[in-house]
Design an enzyme around this catalytic site. Structure first.
Site, mmCIF file in Angstrom:
data_model
loop_
_atom_site.group_PDB
_atom_site.id
_atom_site.type_symbol
_atom_site.label_atom_id
_atom_site.label_comp_id
_atom_site.label_asym_id
_atom_site.label_seq_id
_atom_site.Cartn_x
_atom_site.Cartn_y
_atom_site.Cartn_z
ATOM 1 C CG ASP A 29 -53.603 92.256 18.383
ATOM 2 O OD1 ASP A 29 -52.583 92.296 19.097
ATOM 3 O OD2 ASP A 29 -53.997 91.227 17.822
ATOM 4 C CG MET A 40 -47.663 89.348 20.271
ATOM 5 S SD MET A 40 -48.843 88.783 21.512
ATOM 6 C CE MET A 40 -48.340 87.057 21.611
ATOM 7 C CB THR A 91 -57.865 92.990 21.197
ATOM 8 O OG1 THR A 91 -56.623 92.574 20.598
ATOM 9 C CG2 THR A 91 -58.441 94.124 20.369
ATOM 10 N NE ARG A 125 -54.295 86.760 15.019
ATOM 11 C CZ ARG A 125 -54.614 85.977 16.052
ATOM 12 N NH1 ARG A 125 -54.030 84.814 16.175
ATOM 13 N NH2 ARG A 125 -55.504 86.353 16.944
ATOM 14 N NE ARG A 180 -23.538 93.166 20.922
ATOM 15 C CZ ARG A 180 -23.533 92.545 22.087
ATOM 16 N NH1 ARG A 180 -24.629 92.487 22.823
ATOM 17 N NH2 ARG A 180 -22.434 91.975 22.526
ATOM 18 C CD GLU A 196 -47.703 88.105 16.339
ATOM 19 O OE1 GLU A 196 -47.512 87.082 16.998
ATOM 20 O OE2 GLU A 196 -48.662 88.876 16.557
ATOM 21 N NE ARG A 211 -25.527 89.560 19.290
ATOM 22 C CZ ARG A 211 -24.765 89.367 20.373
ATOM 23 N NH1 ARG A 211 -25.318 89.124 21.528
ATOM 24 N NH2 ARG A 211 -23.450 89.439 20.270
HETATM 25 O O1 F6P Z 1 -54.997 88.731 19.247
HETATM 26 C C1 F6P Z 1 -54.094 89.181 20.198
HETATM 27 C C2 F6P Z 1 -52.789 88.491 20.057
HETATM 28 O O2 F6P Z 1 -52.092 88.926 21.168
HETATM 29 C C3 F6P Z 1 -51.993 88.744 18.759
HETATM 30 O O3 F6P Z 1 -51.282 89.942 18.801
HETATM 31 C C4 F6P Z 1 -51.119 87.523 18.706
HETATM 32 O O4 F6P Z 1 -50.746 87.206 17.393
HETATM 33 C C5 F6P Z 1 -52.019 86.458 19.244
HETATM 34 O O5 F6P Z 1 -52.895 87.096 20.148
HETATM 35 C C6 F6P Z 1 -51.284 85.360 19.963
HETATM 36 O O6 F6P Z 1 -52.195 84.394 20.283
HETATM 37 P P1 F6P Z 1 -51.861 83.113 21.176
HETATM 38 O O7 F6P Z 1 -51.798 83.570 22.603
HETATM 39 O O8 F6P Z 1 -53.004 82.199 20.922
HETATM 40 O O9 F6P Z 1 -50.536 82.609 20.708
#
Ligand code: F6P
Length: 324
Positions: free
Chosen positions: A109, A151, A107, A153, A144, A204, A249
């Protein structure tokens, strides 16, 4: 990973089938015979050749029984499951009922407890660093504030590592709370000291925005990328602009960091993991996950794969020292 496992299969004379679309492929018997030749040239390719899905067999009627029955019908002796906590959680449930399964953590993540790093992570960090740095250039040149959302989650690993590597002036992660007034203080301090803008990274998972989001996937995760509400980046940019008066921005990197070509580290690591998974299968050692501990590839109980790992305090303290 698959390329390495297939090379090992070729060396020992095993047949392999690719399961198309993750667990959905095993539920629906969407299988394809695959060989090393099919995957020989994919070492530099992002994504997965076998497709993926967020299908959760544990939410399907008799999902795990259907998987076991389909594996038996197709004469599949052993299964290598590659994925994050959701995939590995299903793999652990299958292993608990006697299915011969080995997990491989993957992953971007990096939020899996059983392994120091999951492959995909450093490639995503590299891309996020490069893109954030580009935004930082505009920030400095135009005076700026550039807010970039990255990402992750539930965990702030990618944001923290990419932020540190891109020289971000402030990083916000879900694991450690940040007072938004501290963000304002840093932005003002840089404007006064350097007549320059700032680069602010927000993970995120901090969930400053996304207020109205309710749609969930089969594993119960809110689909942040489909959120109707405001992104974290938009929320934070508005907050900063209101309090500093500086042109600010917002950019959400989103999926751009996930499709990138793997870096050298991930290529080598996933090759090691693929070979080790096959070695374990031949040694008859199932119900385990191959993992990275330090520089060693080890095996740990598969149940470790569904436990979460959050950004460590020492990395966070390091990052915080750079918020000036
Ligand atoms: O689990 C990995 C991940 O990349 C997270 O960081 C992210 O929130 C999620 O997948 C996004 O998932 P999807 O591609 O289903 O929008």
């Amino acid at each position: 990973m698959t390329r390495a496992a297939l090379r090992c299969a070729q060396l020992v004379g095993d047949d392999a089938v690719g399961i198309i679309g993750g667990w959905a492929g095993l539920l629906e018997k969407d299988l394809r015979p695959i060989t090393f030749e099919d995957f020989e040239d994919v070492i530099g390719t992002g994504g997965t050749m076998l497709s993926t899905s967020r299908t959760n067999p544990m939410k399907e009627p008799d999902g795990l029984d259907r998987i076991r029955a389909n594996m038996a019908a197709e004469h599949i002796d052993a299964l290598i499951a590659v994925g994050g906590d959701d995939t590995l959680g299903v793999a652990a449930a299958l292993a608990a009922t006697g299915t011969k399964v080995i997990g491989v953590p993957k992953t971007i993540d990096n939020d899996l407890a059983g392994t120091d790093y999951s492959f995909g992570f450093f490639s995503a960090v590299d891309e996020a660093m490069r893109l954030s740095e580009s935004l930082g250039t505009t920030g400095r040149s135009h005076g700026r504030v550039m807010v970039v959302e990255i990402m992750g989650r539930d965990a702030g690993w990618i944001a923290a590592y990419a932020g540190i590597a891109a020289g971000a002036n402030m990083i916000l992660v879900p694991e450690f709370e940040t007072d938004l007034e501290d963000v304002v203080r840093v932005v003002k301090s840089r404007a006064e000291r350097h007549k320059s803008g700032s680069l602010i990274v927000v993970a995120e998972g901090v969930k400053l925005g996304y207020g109205g989001t309710t749609e969930k996937d089969a594993f119960g995760h809110v689909l942040l990328a489909k959120a109707q509400g405001e992104s974290n980046a938009a929320f934070l940019a508005r907050y900063i602009e209101e309090r500093t008066g500086m042109d600010t921005r917002a950019t959400v990197l989103g999926h751009t960091i996930r499709g990138t070509a793997p870096d050298a580290y991930d290529r080598v690591m996933s090759t090691k993991l693929g070979f080790r998974a096959m070695e374990l299968a031949h040694a008859g050692k199932f119900g385990v996950m191959v993992a990275l501990r330090g520089t060693e590839v080890v095996d740990v109980p598969l149940s470790e794969g569904s436990k979460k790992k959050y950004l460590d305090k020492s990395t966070w303290d390091l990052a915080r020292h750079l918020f000036v």
